[in-house]
Design a protein around this motif. Structure first.
Motif, PDB file in Angstrom:
ATOM      1  N   VAL A  36      41.194  27.336  39.521  1.00  0.00           N
ATOM      2  CA  VAL A  36      40.923  28.992  39.943  1.00  0.00           C
ATOM      3  C   VAL A  36      42.327  29.251  39.726  1.00  0.00           C
ATOM      4  O   VAL A  36      43.556  28.792  40.144  1.00  0.00           O
ATOM      5  CB  VAL A  36      40.653  28.864  41.241  1.00  0.00           C
ATOM      6  N   SER A  40      39.861  33.803  40.057  1.00  0.00           N
ATOM      7  CA  SER A  40      38.897  33.413  38.683  1.00  0.00           C
ATOM      8  C   SER A  40      37.933  32.599  39.282  1.00  0.00           C
ATOM      9  O   SER A  40      38.091  31.836  40.462  1.00  0.00           O
ATOM     10  CB  SER A  40      39.440  33.316  37.576  1.00  0.00           C
ATOM     11  N   THR A  41      36.848  32.246  38.395  1.00  0.00           N
ATOM     12  CA  THR A  41      35.901  31.055  38.517  1.00  0.00           C
ATOM     13  C   THR A  41      36.829  29.999  38.181  1.00  0.00           C
ATOM     14  O   THR A  41      37.643  30.021  37.199  1.00  0.00           O
ATOM     15  CB  THR A  41      34.786  31.366  37.692  1.00  0.00           C
ATOM     16  N   SER A  43      37.945  25.208  39.026  1.00  0.00           N
ATOM     17  CA  SER A  43      38.022  24.150  39.637  1.00  0.00           C
ATOM     18  C   SER A  43      36.728  23.250  39.701  1.00  0.00           C
ATOM     19  O   SER A  43      35.557  23.878  39.485  1.00  0.00           O
ATOM     20  CB  SER A  43      38.712  24.626  41.086  1.00  0.00           C
ATOM     21  N   GLU A 169      27.852  20.505  24.804  1.00  0.00           N
ATOM     22  CA  GLU A 169      27.108  21.076  25.992  1.00  0.00           C
ATOM     23  C   GLU A 169      27.859  20.976  27.283  1.00  0.00           C
ATOM     24  O   GLU A 169      27.425  21.466  28.290  1.00  0.00           O
ATOM     25  CB  GLU A 169      25.879  20.242  26.081  1.00  0.00           C
ATOM     26  N   ILE A 170      28.657  20.075  27.336  1.00  0.00           N
ATOM     27  CA  ILE A 170      29.423  19.696  28.481  1.00  0.00           C
ATOM     28  C   ILE A 170      31.002  19.843  28.168  1.00  0.00           C
ATOM     29  O   ILE A 170      31.543  18.552  28.000  1.00  0.00           O
ATOM     30  CB  ILE A 170      28.951  18.456  29.327  1.00  0.00           C
ATOM     31  N   PRO A 171      31.405  20.856  28.015  1.00  0.00           N
ATOM     32  CA  PRO A 171      32.849  20.714  27.262  1.00  0.00           C
ATOM     33  C   PRO A 171      34.170  20.618  28.424  1.00  0.00           C
ATOM     34  O   PRO A 171      34.551  21.633  28.958  1.00  0.00           O
ATOM     35  CB  PRO A 171      32.851  22.423  26.767  1.00  0.00           C
ATOM     36  N   TRP A 196      32.181  21.356  37.231  1.00  0.00           N
ATOM     37  CA  TRP A 196      32.815  22.819  37.268  1.00  0.00           C
ATOM     38  C   TRP A 196      31.778  23.831  36.998  1.00  0.00           C
ATOM     39  O   TRP A 196      30.974  23.405  36.356  1.00  0.00           O
ATOM     40  CB  TRP A 196      33.777  22.527  35.947  1.00  0.00           C
ATOM     41  N   PRO A 219      14.860  36.803  40.323  1.00  0.00           N
ATOM     42  CA  PRO A 219      14.947  38.333  40.768  1.00  0.00           C
ATOM     43  C   PRO A 219      13.868  38.790  42.042  1.00  0.00           C
ATOM     44  O   PRO A 219      14.308  39.516  42.798  1.00  0.00           O
ATOM     45  CB  PRO A 219      14.449  39.207  39.388  1.00  0.00           C
ATOM     46  N   LEU A 224      19.808  37.768  41.323  1.00  0.00           N
ATOM     47  CA  LEU A 224      19.796  38.380  40.127  1.00  0.00           C
ATOM     48  C   LEU A 224      20.662  37.501  39.144  1.00  0.00           C
ATOM     49  O   LEU A 224      20.568  37.280  38.061  1.00  0.00           O
ATOM     50  CB  LEU A 224      20.534  39.798  39.979  1.00  0.00           C
ATOM     51  N   ARG A 225      21.750  36.402  39.479  1.00  0.00           N
ATOM     52  CA  ARG A 225      22.262  35.670  38.832  1.00  0.00           C
ATOM     53  C   ARG A 225      21.860  34.253  39.091  1.00  0.00           C
ATOM     54  O   ARG A 225      21.708  33.814  40.404  1.00  0.00           O
ATOM     55  CB  ARG A 225      23.705  35.899  38.940  1.00  0.00           C
ATOM     56  N   ASN A 230      26.082  24.432  35.132  1.00  0.00           N
ATOM     57  CA  ASN A 230      25.337  23.884  33.825  1.00  0.00           C
ATOM     58  C   ASN A 230      23.838  23.441  34.418  1.00  0.00           C
ATOM     59  O   ASN A 230      23.934  22.495  35.132  1.00  0.00           O
ATOM     60  CB  ASN A 230      26.224  22.872  33.149  1.00  0.00           C
TER      61      ASN A 230
END
Lengths: 254, 1066
Positions: A36, A40-41, A43, A169-171, A196, A219, A224-225, A230
């Motif tokens: 972070v 930001s997003t 950690s 897929e898992i970077p 993460w 929803p 909504l999110r 992952n």
């Protein structure tokens, strides 16, 4: 101009050019998902598992799940390996708590740093850092404002065998590690794993809310999110730390 | 770089071995069958000879058993065919107009010697191209001479670049960076000059804007083309330059659009601003000469031309002050302390301050040149070599430069207010965009033209730079290159800055006497000082080699087999820097400054390594091959079948593979039937798949990602306004704020980038499929009428996406493979085209078309039509899942109806005098309007509150252009032409864009079942039906948060423009 000669020369030229021109698949790199910064997003949501054969009642054997920050550092010399830095929230909090009592320069070595063993992931898709610099916070004894004695404190983090998983897929969003943690003479060994990013699952009632760890939106339920985690990672909301942590093993997918 | 060396060696090998034969150019064909007028039997062994002023020497072929003759590899021109057969009267046909890339069928009947020549042999030259189902239009010099084309003020208009002609084709409309064909974006099209692709290797737009003066013909292909043309998901602009002929011909010309004759456009009304600016056309024009002729008659021709051009726009910048009300009154004051408003518009009124107007010019200078040699070794081998270039520079020394879209860097449609908010040095740049091209094309034939071989080798080179206006270069460490760009944008503690802090007013009290009064009357909410910020030097190259063989075979009809291979290598050298190394942005609270994106990386916790610039070369290699057969089944129906294969590999700045795109199989299948069997009509159907050639801008930014550092500095003590503070206080760790969290390994610095963007292993190359159905019929001599239906849709799209809010990205196909949780990237186009075309013959030409089309989806193409972001395959469209909501609908390029009518006639008024009069009328319906709001995660109006296109449509736009030319023949062959072009003759001033931002507050999108009523309810403060929620408060927005400028015009149709021209030709 002989037709046959021209045809041969064309094929020849074509082969020369084509042999050099058809590319290959890109090679994977060692990515480390960032910590972070500036809200930001980021950690890693990390859990600590005490290794077998140790006394769980010791004061140093009770590490709770928390955010751990990782960062990749680049070396200036092309031959020298890139490095990774690690710091836990607990260590950052200790630095703040004892800021006035720690000697100057204590925070300079607060981040453990170690080199990658290779530039690209190994065959098992892990990027390894076998050894990292140990971190030691030695807080000297001092007097409280009311005259009482504040005893000396000694905390140590030694991370080792840091392995960061790297596939498209898992970077670089999952890691495992070993940790030797010392606190005032007590020593404990842990197996560490982290995912993460860190997502808070604190509900509106200040208790755990499992729905916040759901990677899919809903929803109808007003969500909504998704969580941003992952979907391959099985997670649950930790009731103490109120962050979404991994329930399975690393890696979550081959 | 052994890969590169092997590649270059291969190309030289090819060139050496092929190159000794002489070459000529041309890829048009005349074919047909000859029969006896008496008994209609096919005639074998008839000698057919083609001649033309545009052809070196003559071409001769002989008819086969079925009476078929075929003369290939012809350059476009006006041909005479002579047919001589034993026992028959010779037959000659003149005035056969052959266009670029065309196959014309001309059948004839020969009269036997024995018969009387009185037998009527009808034969007007046909004009329908029966060999292909390609749709489009060809524009030649006759058209350009008669119709007003290339409006002054558009992209490339000073040099009269050929790109401006593309808009004439049905199904083509102007877009921000060029012309959009069949719903695609302009960088997706292929621009080919003399066989060499001249697209910009970095972004795909046109790289060499060559003047129409040097162009013989432009073929604008909008769809249905065969695999020879690969790698374009848009259209193809195929340009053939002039070649010279057996006689010396040339001209001296000059064109000018004087500022005094241009009408000023309607001013866009907007909220008053302390700093405002408006542009006006000053002077624009070009002049030059060209000359072509024989060095050896029928053997070696030359052509040379030079045309310098210039473009000047005046930008007037003005300072103004707001008027603050002392009490409520009826003239715009609602209460004391408010700004006085204009009663009609509701905008705050700003009064100009005397003596503060500053005028500067935006200046562009360019030279166009072309040199060409055409050598005819013998009727079977010919070679053409051309060199052409367009060096261009703009800006510097108190002037403004021009940007990529053809406008001054500080203006958009001549409205410049948004871009002049700062000091001249911090905004203006000095730019260069030069292009140089070198092409060699060979055409050879063997076995009496049964086997044809065409080979092309070319090099396209561009040198572009954006540098500080004082000439201090990229990293000299002096002048503006060493001064950071600083953005001042405090809005509280105590409030915004005032203009007095940055500029000296002639009357110091113009904004008030106290700082408090100045802040009310002359606030500036965003002002830049220092250097221009991001500067760069770029070199782009493309080396291309193509070889194609054609073989004729008879089996159940006639087969024309084609096979070809081509290799293309692009490279993009980019050296980018920030002036002063670190740009700074003031925090809105005024207590800190952030340097958001300095080039550099961390080598240890909080130990930065700064990079003076980001320098590197990315490359791409594309190899392709195709086979196709054009089979004339029993000589009745033509079936075109072909298959193309391409593989593209992009290499990053580290020389490693970044993206590998194999398996680009493009099948093509078409059927063409000529009901008249005489080249006068056709009915066709065609299916094709096209693949995109990814430009290198993506590789430059992704492989690896730029290493950027960011830090925040406390103010005071870091005070950028004080000289020297940037180098001292602003560079100390003690003054850097801790921006990390407790667990962040680095507390003071935020570092990003350095690794290659990961690529989904299942990624597929970007491609589009197309179906075309149509028919064409020759109504009158040289006139055709036709109908086509086109359907195009994208299969896969390559874009960058992020799952972590934009910190890290990966490349993939949205909606597929690894990114199934992202919406599918879609773009679908349906178009019906009805047209009538007549080339200029017998003194007149006419063209009319009507296009109905529908363009929908969620992806506009290689640039974002919503914002103009030119970033092929890296746009913001799919960056975050949250940004993809409500994005599907009618796209900005959707124009339901489009009419285009062109007509011209030549009047002969004397033995030496003639007048050309031409005009055109164009009308199109408007593009869709959206409801936009601010997004919590991204700057700009990125939230679509309702689905795309919900807010209605812009109005119809009409325009009439006219052209008048007077031609006077002087001594011998000299002709003097004086012309006048008037664009937008009636000065229609319809608005062409509106403010689509409903609110500048950060709001949620209404994801399901929203209607415009849910938004208009928010205007009523008491209504509970308002469904627009703010993301910060989670409550309904208030009526004050609604943008008062919503749906008000922000751009108008270009006003009347006049161009004068003069030309002396011989």
């Amino acid at each position: 101009m002989n037709l046959r000669w021209m045809a041969i020369s064309a094929a020849l030229a074509g082969a020369v050019v084509t042999a050099g021109a058809c590319g290959s698949e890109p090679e994977p790199v060692c990515v480390v998902a960032r910590a972070v910064s500036d809200s930001s997003t980021g950690s890693f949501a990390t859990t600590y598992q005490l290794k077998q054969g140790q006394n769980p009642d010791q004061v140093c054997a009770r590490l709770k799940p928390e955010a751990v920050g990782l960062q990749k550092y680049f070396s200036q010399a092309p031959e020298a390996p890139d490095t990774v830095g690690v710091r836990s929230t607990r260590l950052g909090q200790l630095l703040r708590d004892f800021a006035k009592r720690l000697p100057a320069g204590a925070s300079d070595t607060a981040t453990a740093v170690g080199p990658f063993t290779s530039e690209t992931p190994a065959a098992d898709h892990f990027c390894s850092v076998t050894e990292l610099t140990p971190t030691r916070l030695q807080v000297p004894q001092s007097t409280a404002p009311d005259g009482g004695v504040l005893p000396a404190q000694d905390f140590g983090y030694t991370w080792s065998n840091l392995r960061i998983y790297n596939t498209p897929e898992i970077p670089g969003t999952q890691y495992t590690s070993d940790l030797t943690y010392t606190e005032n003479g007590c020593t404990a060994e842990y197996t560490v794993k982290g995912i993460w990013p860190v997502v808070s699952c604190r509900g509106s009632d200040a208790g755990p809310d499992e729905a916040r760890c759901d990677p899919y939106a809903d929803p109808d339920a007003g969500r909504l999110r998704g969580s941003g985690i992952n979907p391959l990672f099985p997670v649950k909301c930790d009731p103490d730390a109120l962050i979404c942590v991994l329930t399975g093993e690393v890696p979550s997918a081959p | 770089m052994s890969r590169r060396i092997r590649f270059i060696r291969g190309l030289w090998l090819m060139a050496l071995l092929w190159g000794t034969g002489a070459m000529a150019q041309g890829n048009s064909v005349i074919t047909g069958t000859l029969q006896s007028a008496e008994d209609k039997r096919p005639l074998e062994d008839v000698v057919v000879t083609a001649t033309s002023p545009q052809l070196q020497g003559e071409r001769t072929v002989v008819t086969d058993k079925s009476g078929l003759y075929r003369i290939p590899q012809l350059p476009p021109g006006t041909y005479t065919l002579r047919m001589e057969g034993q026992g028959f009267h010779p037959f000659t046909r003149t005035d056969i107009l052959l266009r670029i890339d065309r196959t014309i069928r001309f059948n004839a009947e020969l009269v036997p010697d024995a018969m009387n020549i009185n037998v009527e042999v009808v034969g007007t030259p046909p004009s329908v191209d029966v060999g292909s189902s390609a749709a489009g239009v060809t524009v030649d010099q006759e058209f350009i001479r008669n119709i007003a084309v290339i409006r002054p003020g558009t992209k490339g208009s000073a040099s009269r670049s050929f790109e401006g002609l593309a808009e004439l084709a049905p199904g083509a409309t102007e877009d921000r960076y060029g012309v959009s064909i069949s719903g695609s974006s302009s960088p997706e099209s292929q621009y080919v000059v003399d066989g060499l692709s001249v697209n910009d290797p970095g972004v795909g737009t046109l790289g060499t804007p060559l003047s129409v003066e040097f162009v013989k013909e432009v073929n604008i292909i909008t769809g249905g083309y065969m695999p020879e043309y690969g790698r374009s998901t848009g259209g193809v602009l195929n340009v053939l330059t002039k070649s010279g002929s057996n006689e010396f011909h040339g001209s001296v010309f000059a064109n000018m659009a004087p500022g005094a004759l241009q009408t000023s456009g309607k001013e866009v009304l907007r909220e008053g601003s302390v700093i405002s600016a408006q542009g006006s056309a000053h002077n624009l024009g070009d002049f030059g000469f060209d000359l072509g002729g024989p060095l050896l008659k029928d053997k070696l021709w030359f052509y040379v031309g030079v045309a310098p051009s210039f473009n000047r726009i005046q930008v007037d910048r003005q300072l103004s002050t707001f008027e603050i009300c002392t009490e409520k009154d009826d003239n715009g004051c609602s209460k004391a302390g408010d700004r006085r408003k204009d009663l009609t518009t509701g905008f705050s009124r700003a009064t100009p301050i005397e003596g503060t107007q500053v005028s500067r010019f935006a200046d562009e200078r360019s030279v166009q040149y072309l040199g060409k040699l055409t050598y005819n070794f013998n009727p079977d081998h010919s070679l053409a070599v051309s060199v052409f270039g367009t060096p261009r520079s703009s800006g510097g020394s108190g002037k403004y430069a021009f940007s990529d879209d053809g406008e001054p860097e500080v203006c958009s449609s001549l409205s410049c207010t948004s871009f002049v908010q700062g000091a001249y040095e911090a905004i203006a740049t000095r730019r260069e965009n030069s292009a140089l091209d070198l092409v060699a094309k060979q055409s050879s034939s063997f076995f009496e033209k049964k086997l044809l071989v065409d080979a092309t080798l070319g090099w396209h080179h561009q040198a572009d730079s954006t540098l500080p206006s004082d000439g201090s270069g990229l990293s000299s460490g002096e002048g503006l290159s060493a001064r950071s760009n600083i953005l001042w944008r405090r809005n509280r503690n105590p409030g915004p800055h005032t203009i007095n802090e940055f500029e000296t007013l002639p009357n110091a009290d113009a904004c008030g006497t106290t700082p408090a009064e100045q802040a009310l009357r002359c606030p500036v909410t965003a002002y830049t000082t220092g250097g221009p910020g991001t500067i760069s030097i770029q070199r782009l190259d493309r080396v291309q080699g193509k070889v194609m063989g054609t073989y004729l075979l008879e089996a159940l009809g006639h087969h024309i087999f084609k096979a070809g291979a081509d290799i293309e290598r692009m490279s993009f050298y980019n050296n980018r820097a920030r002036t002063g190394l670190a740009p700074l942005q003031e925090c809105t609270g005024g207590d800190c400054f952030t340097s958001p994106n300095q080039y550099g990386f961390l080598e240890a916790p909080d130990r930065p390594v700064f990079l003076t610039s980001k320098e590197g070369t990315s490359t791409s290699t594309t190899v392709g091959g195709f086979i196709q057969d054009s089979w004339s089944v029993l000589d009745k129906v033509t079936v075109n079948a072909g298959l193309r294969y391409d593989v593209q590999t992009l290499y990053g700045l580290d020389g490693e593979v970044g993206l590998h795109l194999p398996n680009q199989w493009s099948p093509r299948l078409g059927v063409i039937y000529d009901p008249t069997q005489a080249g006068r009509a056709k009915v066709f159907a065609n299916y094709a798949r096209f693949f995109e050639n990814v430009p290198l801008d993506m590789a430059d930014l992704s492989f690896p990602q730029q290493q950027l550092l960011s830090a925040t500095y406390n103010t005071p003590p870091c005070t950028p306004s004080r000289e020297g503070s940037l180098l001292t206080e602003c560079d100390l760790d003690a003054n850097r704020r801790a921006i990390g969290s407790r667990e962040s390994p680095n507390q003071l610095w935020d570092a990003q980038g350095g690794d290659r963007v990961p690529v989904d292993p299942q990624i597929r190359a970007q491609s589009a499929d197309e179906f075309v159905l149509g028919g064409e019929y020759e109504l009158l001599a040289s006139s055709r009428v036709g109908v086509t239906y086109t359907k195009r849709y994208l299969n896969d799209v390559i874009e960058d996406m992020s799952r972590d809010d934009g910190s890290t990205f990966f490349l993939g196909n949205p909606g597929k493979g690894y990114s199934e949780d992202f919406p599918l990237a879609k773009r679908e186009y349906d178009g019906v085209n009805v047209y009538f075309q007549r080339a200029f013959t017998d003194g007149w030409l006419a063209q009319a078309s009507y296009t109905w089309s529908n363009l929908r989806g969620n992806y506009s193409g290689l640039f974002r039509a919503d914002t103009g972001q030119l970033s092929p395959n890296l746009t913001r469209d799919f960056d975050l899942l949250t940004l993809t909501v409500n994005r599907e609908g009618q796209l900005p390029g959707d124009r339901t109806h489009s009419f285009k009518v062109f007509g011209a006639k030549e009047f002969v008024i004397g033995p030496r005098t003639s007048v050309n009069v031409g005009g055109n009328y164009r009308a199109r319906s408007g593009s869709p309007i959206n409801y936009l709001g601010a997004n919590p995660r991204r700057s700009g109006s990125e939230t679509f509150i309702l689905p795309r296109g919900s807010a209605g449509r812009l109005p119809w736009v009409h325009g009439v252009d006219g052209h008048v030319g007077l031609n006077q023949r002087l001594v011998k062959d000299y002709v003097l032409t004086v012309s006048l072009d008037v664009f937008n003759l009636f000065n229609f001033q319809q608005y062409t864009d509106v403010d689509q931002t409903f609110t500048t507050s950060r709001v949620f999108a209404i994801e399901q079942g929203g209607t415009p009523a849910d938004l208009s309810a928010c205007l009523d403060a008491l209504s509970k039906d308002c469904k627009v929620l703010s993301t910060t408060t989670n409550a309904r927005i208030t009526s004050q948060e609604i943008n008062p400028n919503f749906k008000r015009p922000t751009a108008y149709q270009a006003p009347r423009a006049i161009r004068l021209g003069a030309k002396l030709s011989f």
